[in-house]
Design an enzyme around this catalytic site. Sequence first.
Site, PDB file in Angstrom:
ATOM      1  N   GLU A 215       0.957  -1.079   0.008  1.00  0.00           N
ATOM      2  CA  GLU A 215      -0.029  -0.120   0.003  1.00  0.00           C
ATOM      3  C   GLU A 215       0.888   1.325   0.116  1.00  0.00           C
ATOM      4  O   GLU A 215       1.461   1.493   0.915  1.00  0.00           O
ATOM      5  CB  GLU A 215      -0.921  -0.077   1.168  1.00  0.00           C
ATOM      6  CG  GLU A 215      -1.926  -1.172   1.349  1.00  0.00           C
ATOM      7  CD  GLU A 215      -3.066  -0.915   0.160  1.00  0.00           C
ATOM      8  OE1 GLU A 215      -3.293   0.146  -0.334  1.00  0.00           O
ATOM      9  OE2 GLU A 215      -3.839  -1.835   0.345  1.00  0.00           O
ATOM     10  N   CYS A 249      -2.057   9.115   2.255  1.00  0.00           N
ATOM     11  CA  CYS A 249      -1.828   8.591   1.111  1.00  0.00           C
ATOM     12  C   CYS A 249      -2.827   8.925   0.187  1.00  0.00           C
ATOM     13  O   CYS A 249      -2.694   9.142  -0.924  1.00  0.00           O
ATOM     14  CB  CYS A 249      -1.786   7.086   1.222  1.00  0.00           C
ATOM     15  SG  CYS A 249      -2.850   6.422   2.047  1.00  0.00           S
TER      16      CYS A 249
HETATM   17  P1  NDP Z   1       8.367   4.919   4.553  1.00  0.00           P
HETATM   18  O1  NDP Z   1       8.215   4.454   3.225  1.00  0.00           O
HETATM   19  O2  NDP Z   1       9.606   6.008   4.930  1.00  0.00           O
HETATM   20  O3  NDP Z   1       8.486   4.033   5.646  1.00  0.00           O
HETATM   21  C1  NDP Z   1       7.373   3.102   6.077  1.00  0.00           C
HETATM   22  C2  NDP Z   1       7.843   1.991   6.722  1.00  0.00           C
HETATM   23  O4  NDP Z   1       8.898   1.502   5.759  1.00  0.00           O
HETATM   24  C3  NDP Z   1       8.552   2.366   8.022  1.00  0.00           C
HETATM   25  O5  NDP Z   1       8.241   1.451   8.869  1.00  0.00           O
HETATM   26  C4  NDP Z   1       9.927   2.426   7.621  1.00  0.00           C
HETATM   27  O6  NDP Z   1      11.053   2.006   8.619  1.00  0.00           O
HETATM   28  C5  NDP Z   1      10.233   1.093   6.504  1.00  0.00           C
HETATM   29  N1  NDP Z   1      10.798   0.959   5.656  1.00  0.00           N
HETATM   30  C6  NDP Z   1      11.473   2.018   4.813  1.00  0.00           C
HETATM   31  N2  NDP Z   1      12.551   1.408   4.057  1.00  0.00           N
HETATM   32  C7  NDP Z   1      12.716   0.086   4.527  1.00  0.00           C
HETATM   33  C8  NDP Z   1      13.457  -0.706   4.093  1.00  0.00           C
HETATM   34  N3  NDP Z   1      14.339  -0.593   2.896  1.00  0.00           N
HETATM   35  N4  NDP Z   1      13.631  -1.862   4.605  1.00  0.00           N
HETATM   36  C9  NDP Z   1      12.594  -2.215   5.640  1.00  0.00           C
HETATM   37  N5  NDP Z   1      11.623  -1.313   6.148  1.00  0.00           N
HETATM   38  C10 NDP Z   1      11.833   0.000   5.497  1.00  0.00           C
HETATM   39  O7  NDP Z   1       7.029   6.051   4.642  1.00  0.00           O
HETATM   40  P2  NDP Z   1       6.366   6.756   5.854  1.00  0.00           P
HETATM   41  O8  NDP Z   1       6.481   6.176   7.258  1.00  0.00           O
HETATM   42  O9  NDP Z   1       7.096   8.196   5.745  1.00  0.00           O
HETATM   43  O10 NDP Z   1       4.954   7.077   5.067  1.00  0.00           O
HETATM   44  C11 NDP Z   1       4.501   7.857   4.300  1.00  0.00           C
HETATM   45  C12 NDP Z   1       4.176   7.080   2.928  1.00  0.00           C
HETATM   46  O11 NDP Z   1       3.399   6.067   3.255  1.00  0.00           O
HETATM   47  C13 NDP Z   1       3.773   8.054   1.777  1.00  0.00           C
HETATM   48  O12 NDP Z   1       4.228   7.832   0.863  1.00  0.00           O
HETATM   49  C14 NDP Z   1       2.078   7.578   1.860  1.00  0.00           C
HETATM   50  O13 NDP Z   1       1.660   7.674   0.762  1.00  0.00           O
HETATM   51  C15 NDP Z   1       2.366   6.086   2.270  1.00  0.00           C
HETATM   52  N6  NDP Z   1       1.184   5.624   2.604  1.00  0.00           N
HETATM   53  C16 NDP Z   1       0.224   4.782   1.924  1.00  0.00           C
HETATM   54  C17 NDP Z   1      -0.719   4.354   2.465  1.00  0.00           C
HETATM   55  C18 NDP Z   1      -1.624   3.376   1.327  1.00  0.00           C
HETATM   56  O14 NDP Z   1      -2.593   2.920   2.079  1.00  0.00           O
HETATM   57  N7  NDP Z   1      -1.565   3.316   0.056  1.00  0.00           N
HETATM   58  C19 NDP Z   1      -1.390   4.855   3.707  1.00  0.00           C
HETATM   59  C20 NDP Z   1      -0.430   5.537   4.410  1.00  0.00           C
HETATM   60  C21 NDP Z   1       0.805   6.025   4.016  1.00  0.00           C
HETATM   61  P3  NDP Z   1      11.564   3.278   9.213  1.00  0.00           P
HETATM   62  O15 NDP Z   1      10.891   4.105  10.006  1.00  0.00           O
HETATM   63  O16 NDP Z   1      12.573   2.560  10.346  1.00  0.00           O
HETATM   64  O17 NDP Z   1      12.535   3.889   8.324  1.00  0.00           O
END
Ligand code: NDP
Length: 438
Positions: A215, A249
């Site tokens: 997502e 999102c």
């Molecule tokens: P991120 O992509 O930065 O992080 C999301 C999660 O992924 C966090 O737990 C992060 O951990 C983890 N993560 C990131 N990179 C890696 C990796 N290489 N390996 C393992 N884990 C990883 O997103 P945000 O938290 O900033 O959220 C915002 C984004 O989420 C926006 O793009 C938004 O549109 C999307 N979103 C989508 C939704 C949907 O339903 N489609 C709903 C809500 C949000 P850590 O914090 O430790 O980096």
Amino acid sequence: MQTYTPYSEAMVFSMLEHAHAAHLAWRQVPLHERTALLLKLADVLRENSESYARLMTEETGKTIRAARAEIEKCAWACEIYADKAAAWLAEEEIAADGIKHRVVIEPLGVILAVMPWNFPFWQVMRFLIPALLAGNGALLKHATNVTGSALKIQEAVNEAGFPKGLFVTLLVSHTVVEQVIAHPLCQGVSLTGSAEAGRAVASVAGRHLKKVVLELGGSDPFIVLGDADIPAAAKAAVIGRFQNNGQSCIAAKRLIVLKEIEEVFTSTLLAEVEKLVVGDPLDEATDIGPLVSEQAAETMEQFVLDAVAKGAMVRTGGTRKGAYFTPTVLTGVHSAMEVMTQEVFGPVLPVITADTVEEAITLANATRFGLGASVWSRDLEKGEQVARQLAAGATFVNSITKSDPRMPFGGIRESGLGRELSYWGVREFANIKTVNVY
Ligand code: NDP
């Protein structure tokens, strides 16, 4: 800010083994007992709503009113799944060439959830409720800045009476996430987050042939046709774009308005935006709090500077103070601006005009994303016709894009793979198994 010690690898793998063992027992538990625990979870969430909401506000800057509504939505989702479980997990009988053909829905095992900070409880619950209901175990790797919420979610699940160890929060780095995905006892991964995180995690899952649901981000269009109810559309656009401080999102990230109503619509929109109260997110009167970080607000500043350099006008807002960014409307926007090509994760609304309905549809679909889309028209048939032509997983006529546990939710293109919620969500992490008798 509170700091937390990451779990050792040994601890993480022991938790994975425990979750697997707990799932083996849990999958045998009758459905009515599983749904009773979901209802208990709804109670626990409501009983603790105030403290959970406060914690989310402190961790993310979301307003306290939005945080309370988020907890209520989680409790409601528990109730919907409890109510629909029997129907959504029912066996299906198929007439084929044997004596008996059945489709049964079985759990896969332990699923890893990697979740974002913007809706710290809802994003997790949206995955967790159907996953547990189907008989799976689950591990959570939450965004680092909402670790307090992640631990509270685990506490709530335990307090509701789910078997110990069936669901646990892991405090781990990205490297350990990879190791968990690679482990034979992990059967799949569900990630909500940015496209970049989705790519990284899905490629690890792909290497190990693990089921994945993604997502990801969006740049949802909000189209206002010439015959729309302008005051209603303007009010909705403001909620759609600025809810959760613009960090959703499915926010209305590109407003496309028909030229014939551009002036009247824009002035109505600006009047609505200027009513928004910016302030302390714990204050009941506040509509817009700080963004998740100062860096996020700086990114908004860069988007606005880029748009202005390319000819856009700032009609309201456009200023930053620390992590606060004032609700902003840009007009004179065109497709080459970053606000049109990137996901704008904050309170900036670009308004673009279209000469015809066809041009509005073309503009709406000119994006690498495909999460939600909203169209406004008094002619419901025309609205529906437009909605059917929009490239998105969820389209709405005369409503903002929103998620609902009774409806499937997910995106196409770079907005993701698979679906959450409704019975589609239950089936993503399930073995859709056939039993054939000849
Ligand atoms: P991120 O992509 O930065 O992080 C999301 C999660 O992924 C966090 O737990 C992060 O951990 C983890 N993560 C990131 N990179 C890696 C990796 N290489 N390996 C393992 N884990 C990883 O997103 P945000 O938290 O900033 O959220 C915002 C984004 O989420 C926006 O793009 C938004 O549109 C999307 N979103 C989508 C939704 C949907 O339903 N489609 C709903 C809500 C949000 P850590 O914090 O430790 O980096």
